[in-house]
Enzyme design. Structure first.
Site, PDB file in Angstrom:
ATOM      1  N   HIS A 328       0.803  -1.232   0.000  1.00  0.00           N
ATOM      2  CA  HIS A 328       0.000   0.000   0.000  1.00  0.00           C
ATOM      3  C   HIS A 328       0.826   1.267   0.000  1.00  0.00           C
ATOM      4  O   HIS A 328       0.259   2.357   0.104  1.00  0.00           O
ATOM      5  CB  HIS A 328      -0.921   0.033   1.223  1.00  0.00           C
ATOM      6  CG  HIS A 328      -1.985  -1.006   1.215  1.00  0.00           C
ATOM      7  ND1 HIS A 328      -3.236  -0.787   0.692  1.00  0.00           N
ATOM      8  CD2 HIS A 328      -1.977  -2.276   1.642  1.00  0.00           C
ATOM      9  CE1 HIS A 328      -3.966  -1.896   0.827  1.00  0.00           C
ATOM     10  NE2 HIS A 328      -3.217  -2.812   1.401  1.00  0.00           N
ATOM     11  N   LYS A 506      -8.039  13.677   4.957  1.00  0.00           N
ATOM     12  CA  LYS A 506      -7.185  12.493   4.848  1.00  0.00           C
ATOM     13  C   LYS A 506      -6.194  12.566   5.997  1.00  0.00           C
ATOM     14  O   LYS A 506      -6.170  13.562   6.716  1.00  0.00           O
ATOM     15  CB  LYS A 506      -6.445  12.477   3.505  1.00  0.00           C
ATOM     16  CG  LYS A 506      -5.757  13.836   3.197  1.00  0.00           C
ATOM     17  CD  LYS A 506      -5.163  13.884   1.812  1.00  0.00           C
ATOM     18  CE  LYS A 506      -6.170  14.025   0.694  1.00  0.00           C
ATOM     19  NZ  LYS A 506      -6.457  12.783  -0.026  1.00  0.00           N
ATOM     20  N   ARG A 507      -5.380  11.517   6.213  1.00  0.00           N
ATOM     21  CA  ARG A 507      -4.371  11.622   7.249  1.00  0.00           C
ATOM     22  C   ARG A 507      -3.435  12.795   6.962  1.00  0.00           C
ATOM     23  O   ARG A 507      -3.261  13.195   5.809  1.00  0.00           O
ATOM     24  CB  ARG A 507      -3.586  10.317   7.369  1.00  0.00           C
ATOM     25  CG  ARG A 507      -4.327   9.255   8.132  1.00  0.00           C
ATOM     26  CD  ARG A 507      -4.655   9.687   9.553  1.00  0.00           C
ATOM     27  NE  ARG A 507      -3.468   9.636  10.366  1.00  0.00           N
ATOM     28  CZ  ARG A 507      -3.210   8.727  11.296  1.00  0.00           C
ATOM     29  NH1 ARG A 507      -4.113   7.783  11.556  1.00  0.00           N
ATOM     30  NH2 ARG A 507      -2.109   8.759  11.993  1.00  0.00           N
ATOM     31  N   LYS A 512       1.243  14.327   1.481  1.00  0.00           N
ATOM     32  CA  LYS A 512      -0.112  14.659   1.027  1.00  0.00           C
ATOM     33  C   LYS A 512      -0.280  16.166   0.814  1.00  0.00           C
ATOM     34  O   LYS A 512      -1.240  16.624   0.234  1.00  0.00           O
ATOM     35  CB  LYS A 512      -1.149  14.131   2.014  1.00  0.00           C
ATOM     36  CG  LYS A 512      -1.181  12.593   2.103  1.00  0.00           C
ATOM     37  CD  LYS A 512      -2.181  12.113   3.140  1.00  0.00           C
ATOM     38  CE  LYS A 512      -2.101  10.617   3.414  1.00  0.00           C
ATOM     39  NZ  LYS A 512      -2.825   9.796   2.408  1.00  0.00           N
ATOM     40  N   THR A 614      -8.351   6.794  -1.721  1.00  0.00           N
ATOM     41  CA  THR A 614      -9.707   6.273  -1.892  1.00  0.00           C
ATOM     42  C   THR A 614     -10.757   7.344  -1.613  1.00  0.00           C
ATOM     43  O   THR A 614     -11.875   7.251  -2.103  1.00  0.00           O
ATOM     44  CB  THR A 614      -9.957   5.055  -0.965  1.00  0.00           C
ATOM     45  OG1 THR A 614      -9.384   5.317   0.322  1.00  0.00           O
ATOM     46  CG2 THR A 614      -9.328   3.804  -1.549  1.00  0.00           C
ATOM     47  N   LYS A 618     -14.506   8.508  -3.385  1.00  0.00           N
ATOM     48  CA  LYS A 618     -15.756   8.811  -2.670  1.00  0.00           C
ATOM     49  C   LYS A 618     -16.318  10.153  -3.140  1.00  0.00           C
ATOM     50  O   LYS A 618     -17.518  10.292  -3.397  1.00  0.00           O
ATOM     51  CB  LYS A 618     -15.513   8.828  -1.151  1.00  0.00           C
ATOM     52  CG  LYS A 618     -15.150   7.462  -0.607  1.00  0.00           C
ATOM     53  CD  LYS A 618     -14.519   7.504   0.788  1.00  0.00           C
ATOM     54  CE  LYS A 618     -13.835   6.172   1.081  1.00  0.00           C
ATOM     55  NZ  LYS A 618     -12.884   6.226   2.198  1.00  0.00           N
TER      56      LYS A 618
END
Ligand code: 26Q
Length: 765
Positions: A328, A506-507, A512, A614, A618
């Site tokens: 992942h 998100k985290r 990110k 992911t 959504k």
């Protein structure tokens, strides 16, 4: 499931009386929740279909981020409306259960993916069972104090656990060098969507082998025993709150072994009890290893099979057929490596099997610089997984390609046929039907309900897109109002529902790039203030993210964004144009409220870093355009929906690779005064920060020998350009069509498709 109101209410009343000595009128929310859940459990059990015989797959994962079970279970059992009406008839409401705590037994993407896969497998009638740990405390609850993240224990069991059944008869013992503990399984049914199927999520809880020994205690010999008891329960105390980084803690190693040993002992025992030979174990089972966290399953199964009399080669042959491995992340700091001595100390017999694997690998005469499991006394868990697994997969096309050409290129050269791609997916039940019922109903009205379990059919909506715009806008508007009210209540921040909702949830991780988003907000803010930006489209910038408690920079970024929010929200001059809010304790239930209300989906990781993502899927399914880089599944989102219907910016993977060789951000900063201005708020006293973390943040972006590791400053100009373009497009007919085109093109990203791919390409079910 059949539903009879009278029987349902009788069952609820009986459980309230027996378990809580109360009745429907007087029960508090927790009591009612438990009684309703248990009544449904009992009825679902009574009406269950026979378990099909044949091969099953075990999904081994340290994380299952299930969220709230009750609404999803009622929906999948087909009794959501009926149960709601039944409760209403006696003066109670299903809505009360919005208070129920999430089961947050996972950190982020990897854990939520496991939950979506279980739901999809049950719905697709694929025999997949989850195996994991029943953490006493899930992912911490987050609050902000003076803009800094604070963590509190997540006591999820205080709500009870009515959806699980303790299966005493399946308890096993797990042996470590120092202690032996009892593993007791709690089984949670995973209901397929309106199809009568129930698979199982089996979570193991650790307990002392013997109940507390009072006699020994009274004899004053109680000390040692007391310690043994203490250690046993400690194993399942808490989920490690790391996401995309590895913490080399012995307790984490114990957790990993505990979960795989208990699961495999249980499976081997049942297989034998059914009178089947262990050489044929792979005819009855296969196992999917969710990243390296459960990879000790490999040496543990070797150990168990050899105890049963198999040779190493025979046992190895079974393992080669039975295990498969999903990667992942390519982040170096997330690839698990364990000190060989630590494993040998804690689990000597397991280490022996790892050493045998290393020896077998050596005997193949390969280049030991490329192919090793143990080197310099360090065990490389991914290498062990790849060497033994039948199939290895990445989670999006671009990610699998990076695994093949970079991260695991030597292994790919050796075993090209092992590597496959399975692009991630999300369940359209939780992520459209449940979280956005009005939009789901609008789609049903146009194209029927086939898309509920065959999301490709949602493309049939295309001819209706132009007609649907007004209804879609109205639905989105309602969802935004609800979210704004929720944010007002929980965060105390006013977000006008007619603003654009620009969302990044998100985290928290440097790769990110929440920082990129935050700097752009300051850029817009100062631009509005000094008049260089005119008629800025009113926008609310919404963040949600938890930082690993030990991740200093991530926590600094949270503080920074909270300071930006304070600056912006207290400035009356910019109030007509912008608001910023960082919601506390972002989790699955918050996501359900946010995803259906977003106008912009921020997916802005440095290219090559986000394996898939992911939440991007959504948002897409709920009719939201992506503002993103060509990273992870964003690439496939553009393939499906058209890049022209999304907002793509920034360096590509190939560009990142070349740029990184000579990158020096100082020039960019000097040439971009507005960026410089935004950056300097980190050090010029604009914000209060007695800890000095903002200054450290500044340093990490501008100083040292490798400044700005994730190219925030490099991508800044392009990001701001495309973001402004998006915000100015917002509200046009064209823009709404883009939203709906994205929704109509989301078929590929159903986890139904993903699990069918796994079943066909990997599990052979
Ligand atoms: C490992 C060792 C010790 C402690 C913690 C860990 C650990 C825990 C969680 C390491 C990594 C994780 C989580 C990784 C993760 O969530 N990866 C995400 O997986 C998603 C599902 O495939 C992808 O969509 C995301 O892109 C990826 O970041």
């Amino acid at each position: 499931m059949q539903f009879q109101r009278k029987i349902f209410l009788q069952d609820v009343s009986r459980i309230l009386a027996s378990d809580y000595a109360t009745d429907i009128e007087h029960a508090d929310t927790r009591e009612l929740y438990n009684a309703v859940s248990k009544a449904v459990m009992a009825e679902a059990f009574a009406q269950r279909d026979a378990h099909p015989e044949g091969k099953r797959c075990g999904y081994f994962s340290a994380e299952f981020l299930m969220g709230r079970a009750i609404f999803n279970n009622l929906m999948n059992l087909g009794i959501l409306e009926e149960a709601g009406q039944a409760l209403a008839s006696v003066g109670r409401a299903l809505g009360e259960f919005e208070e129920v705590e999430d089961a947050a037994l996972g950190n982020g993407g990897l854990g939520r993916l496991a939950a979506c896969y279980l739901e999809s497998a049950a719905t697709m009638n694929i025999p997949l069972d989850g195996y994991g740990i029943r953490y006493r405390y899930g992912l911490f609850r987050q609050t902000f104090v003076d803009g800094y993240q604070h963590e509190e224990g997540d006591d999820w069991l205080s709500w009870g656990d009515p959806w699980s059944v303790r299966v005493e008869r399946d308890a096993v013992e797990v042996k470590f060098a120092d202690i032996t503990v009892r593993a007791v399984p709690y089984d949670m049914p995973i209901f397929g969507y309106k199809n009568g199927v129930a698979n199982t999520l089996r979570l193991w809880s650790s307990e002392p082998v013997q109940a507390f020994d009072f006699e020994a205690f009274n004899d004053m010999c109680g000390d040692r025993k007391a310690e043994e008891n203490f250690d046993a329960t400690k194993i399942c105390d808490v989920l490690y709150p790391n996401d995309n980084t590895m913490a080399g803690k012995m307790l984490r190693l114990r957790q990993q072994y505990f979960m795989v040993s208990a699961s495999l002992q249980d499976i081997v025992r049942k297989h034998k009890a059914a009178g089947k030979g262990l050489k044929e174990l792979d005819k009855s089972y296969c196992f999917q290893l969710n990243d390296t966290h459960p990879v000790l399953a490999i040496p543990e199964l070797l150990r168990l099979l050899r105890l049963e009399g198999m040779t190493f080669e025979e046992a190895f042959g079974v393992c080669r057929k039975i295990f498969n491995f999903t990667n992942h992340t390519i982040m170096a700091e997330a690839l698990e490596k364990w000190d060989g001595l630590a494993i040998a100390d804690l689990l000597p017999d397991v280490y022996e099997q790892i050493a045998c694997c290393q020896q077998r690998l050596e005997q193949e005469g390969l280049d030991p610089a490329k192919y090793f499991i143990v080197r310099d006394n360090i065990v490389h868990m991914a290498n062990l997984a790849i060497y033994v697994s039948a199939k290895v997969n990445g989670v999006a096309e671009i990610h699998t390609n990076i695994l093949k050409t970079d991260t695991f290129r030597d292994w790919y050269a050796l075993y090209p046929e092992k590597f496959v791609n399975i692009t991630n997916g999300i369940t359209p039940r939780r992520w459209l039907l449940l979280n956005n019922p009005a939009l789901a109903a609008l789609i049903d009205e146009k194209i029927g309900t086939g898309w509920h379990t065959d999301l490709k059919q949602i493309s049939a909506i295309k001819p209706y897109i132009a007609d649907m715009v007004p209804a879609f806008r109205a639905i989105k508007g309602e969802n935004k109002k609800k979210l704004a009210a929720y944010i007002k209540e929980h965060e105390g921040v006013d977000i006008p529902a007619n603003f654009i909702f620009d969302v990044q949830v998100k985290r928290l991780h440097e790769y990110k790039r929440q920082m990129l988003n935050a700097l752009s907000i300051l850029y817009f803010y100062y631009g509005i203030k000094d008049g260089t930006i005119k008629d800025f489209p009113p926008t609310a910038f919404i963040f949600g993210a938890k930082a690993a408690p030990g991740y200093y920079m991530a926590k600094a970024i949270i503080k920074f964004i909270n300071e930006v929010a304070k600056l912006v929200n207290s400035d009356e001059e910019v109030a007509p144009y912008m608001r910023v809010v960082f919601v506390q304790n972002y989790n699955v239930s918050y996501a359900e409220k946010i995803v259906c209300a977003a106008d912009v989906s921020e997916q802005i990781s440095m290219a090559g870093m986000e394996a898939s993502g992911t939440s991007n899927m959504k948002f897409m399914l709920n009719g939201t355009v992506t503002l993103g880089t060509l990273d992870g599944a964003n690439v496939e989102i553009c393939e499906e929906a058209g890049a022209e219907n999304n907002y793509i910016f920034g360096a590509t993977v190939d560009e990142v690779a070349t740029i990184k060789r000579y990158y020096w951000p100082a020039e960019i900063i000097e040439q971009t005064p507005a960026l410089k201005r935004a950056l300097e708020t980190l050090t010029d006293g604009t914000f209060s920060d007695e800890t000095g973390s903002l200054a450290k943040l500044y340093e990490s972006l501008t100083a040292g020998h490798a400044p700005d590791r994730y190219l925030v400053l490099l991508d800044f100009i392009d990001y701001v350009r495309v973001k402004e373009e998006l915000l100015r497009d917002y509200g046009s007919e064209e823009f709404w069509k883009k939203c709906l085109i994205n929704m109509s093109a989301a078929g590929k990203f159903s986890s139904d498709r993903s699990v069918k791919d796994y079943a066909e390409l990997i599990w052979n079910l």
